[in-house]
Motif scaffolding. Structure first.
Motif, mmCIF file in Angstrom:
data_model
loop_
_atom_site.group_PDB
_atom_site.id
_atom_site.type_symbol
_atom_site.label_atom_id
_atom_site.label_comp_id
_atom_site.label_asym_id
_atom_site.label_seq_id
_atom_site.Cartn_x
_atom_site.Cartn_y
_atom_site.Cartn_z
ATOM 1 N N ASP A 22 -72.116 40.007 31.400
ATOM 2 C CA ASP A 22 -72.070 38.599 32.069
ATOM 3 C C ASP A 22 -73.462 38.098 31.838
ATOM 4 O O ASP A 22 -74.469 38.174 31.968
ATOM 5 C CB ASP A 22 -71.892 38.967 33.560
ATOM 6 C CG ASP A 22 -70.639 39.829 33.760
ATOM 7 O OD1 ASP A 22 -69.652 39.483 33.092
ATOM 8 O OD2 ASP A 22 -70.542 40.670 34.615
ATOM 9 N N PHE A 26 -70.446 37.305 27.642
ATOM 10 C CA PHE A 26 -69.760 36.530 28.276
ATOM 11 C C PHE A 26 -70.450 35.530 29.134
ATOM 12 O O PHE A 26 -71.186 35.609 29.868
ATOM 13 C CB PHE A 26 -68.771 37.526 29.299
ATOM 14 C CG PHE A 26 -67.973 36.663 30.327
ATOM 15 C CD1 PHE A 26 -66.817 35.894 29.848
ATOM 16 C CD2 PHE A 26 -68.319 36.746 31.616
ATOM 17 C CE1 PHE A 26 -65.956 35.301 30.695
ATOM 18 C CE2 PHE A 26 -67.334 35.916 32.501
ATOM 19 C CZ PHE A 26 -66.354 35.080 32.086
ATOM 20 N N ARG A 115 -62.174 31.454 30.855
ATOM 21 C CA ARG A 115 -63.210 32.357 30.165
ATOM 22 C C ARG A 115 -63.574 32.141 28.820
ATOM 23 O O ARG A 115 -62.610 31.480 27.969
ATOM 24 C CB ARG A 115 -62.760 33.876 30.318
ATOM 25 C CG ARG A 115 -62.698 34.249 31.774
ATOM 26 C CD ARG A 115 -62.266 35.715 31.913
ATOM 27 N NE ARG A 115 -60.919 35.972 31.162
ATOM 28 C CZ ARG A 115 -60.366 37.204 31.256
ATOM 29 N NH1 ARG A 115 -60.773 38.326 31.774
ATOM 30 N NH2 ARG A 115 -58.981 37.352 30.645
ATOM 31 N N PRO A 117 -66.798 33.288 25.626
ATOM 32 C CA PRO A 117 -67.958 34.076 25.052
ATOM 33 C C PRO A 117 -69.262 32.979 25.315
ATOM 34 O O PRO A 117 -68.917 32.004 25.054
ATOM 35 C CB PRO A 117 -67.587 34.667 23.778
ATOM 36 C CG PRO A 117 -66.782 33.496 23.315
ATOM 37 C CD PRO A 117 -65.964 33.053 24.437
ATOM 38 N N LYS A 148 -62.816 42.443 29.992
ATOM 39 C CA LYS A 148 -63.521 41.475 29.526
ATOM 40 C C LYS A 148 -63.941 41.661 28.111
ATOM 41 O O LYS A 148 -63.688 40.660 27.542
ATOM 42 C CB LYS A 148 -64.497 41.172 30.413
ATOM 43 C CG LYS A 148 -65.238 39.906 30.687
ATOM 44 C CD LYS A 148 -66.605 39.797 31.362
ATOM 45 C CE LYS A 148 -65.830 39.798 32.817
ATOM 46 N NZ LYS A 148 -67.073 39.631 33.914
ATOM 47 N N LEU A 152 -62.641 39.111 25.059
ATOM 48 C CA LEU A 152 -63.652 38.507 24.197
ATOM 49 C C LEU A 152 -63.421 38.914 22.700
ATOM 50 O O LEU A 152 -64.082 38.338 21.880
ATOM 51 C CB LEU A 152 -65.128 38.812 24.573
ATOM 52 C CG LEU A 152 -65.425 38.318 26.055
ATOM 53 C CD1 LEU A 152 -66.863 38.533 26.646
ATOM 54 C CD2 LEU A 152 -65.472 36.485 25.835
#
Length: 248
Positions: A22, A26, A115, A117, A148, A152
């Protein structure tokens, strides 16, 4: 995520690269900002609200409650409800319980739709994958982080995912790094960790002998001059050079 049978040892260079997830691979910050703005903008109370302080308060509450989750003091659902209740109490004092619940529901729906990257992250993993073991070490729930990585399109680029939920302790606890090293068959002195959090990633890595590379996307002051930093993953060649060659 299977480990490749052999990784050639590169003299004077690492064999294993660990990443935080995170706000490293991401882009949580960009996603959270967009989701919160999309949720709040249609509501009348938000017409008089400056978004930057609003988002800053949200971020502070997110960090506060995330620490409580990791310490086992509350569940994810309790943390989510608590941080939004406190945020809206400050900016939308007249909100009813039903309105708060609806705000939370809409924000949860918006977040996955927005969302993304961190720019250059996938290209970096693709460049590293043929030559290095790659692990992700993250303070979060396993199911969420698996999903996630799939979103991605990074699952096939990662040899091992190590989560705080699985290990039972969060970064910077040394145990989570030791699990990562063991799973990847790596030694600390041949490993680099790339992460955005100074305490969890940089100090955590240094404490077990792993060389950290600090992802400092927002221009914070660097507390230790001897720790290398990058502002992002582009241009790719510059990042690869810093990963491969430990210069000051």
């Amino acid at each position: 995520m299977s480990l490749p049978p052999e990784i050639p040892l590169l003299t004077g260079r690492p064999t294993t690269i660990l990443f935080d997830l995170d706000d490293t691979l991401f882009d949580h910050t960009a996603t959270a900002r967009l989701a919160l703005q999309s949720t709040a903008t249609p509501l009348p109370f938000f017409r008089k609200v400056d978004f930057e302080p609003f988002y800053q308060r949200y971020s502070e509450l997110l960090e506060e409650y995330h620490a409580q989750i990791l310490a086992g003091r509350c569940s994810y659902e309790e943390a989510r409800r608590g941080r939004f209740q406190r945020l809206l109490a400050q900016y939308w004092a007249a909100a009813t319980e039903a309105e708060i619940e609806e705000f939370i529901r809409v924000n949860q729906a918006n977040y996955p739709l927005l969302r993304r990257p961190v720019a250059g992250a996938r290209a970096l993993l693709q460049a590293l994958k043929p030559h290095y073991r790659i692990g992700v070490v993250t303070n979060n729930r396993t199911e969420e982080q698996v999903e996630k990585l799939q979103f991605l399109e990074m699952t096939a680029l990662v040899d091992a995912l190590i989560t705080s939920e699985e290990v039972g302790v969060p970064k910077p606890d040394p145990r989570i790094f030791h699990v990562a090293l063991e799973r990847l068959g790596a030694r600390p002195e041949e490993t680099v960790l790339v992460g955005d959090n100074w305490t969890a990633d940089v100090l955590g890595a240094r404490a077990v002998g792993i060389r950290p590379l600090w992802l400092n996307r927002f221009g914070a002051a660097r507390p230790l001059a001897q720790v290398q930093e990058i502002a992002g993953f582009e241009p790719l060649a510059d990042v690869l050079r810093k990963i491969q060659i430990p210069t000051a």
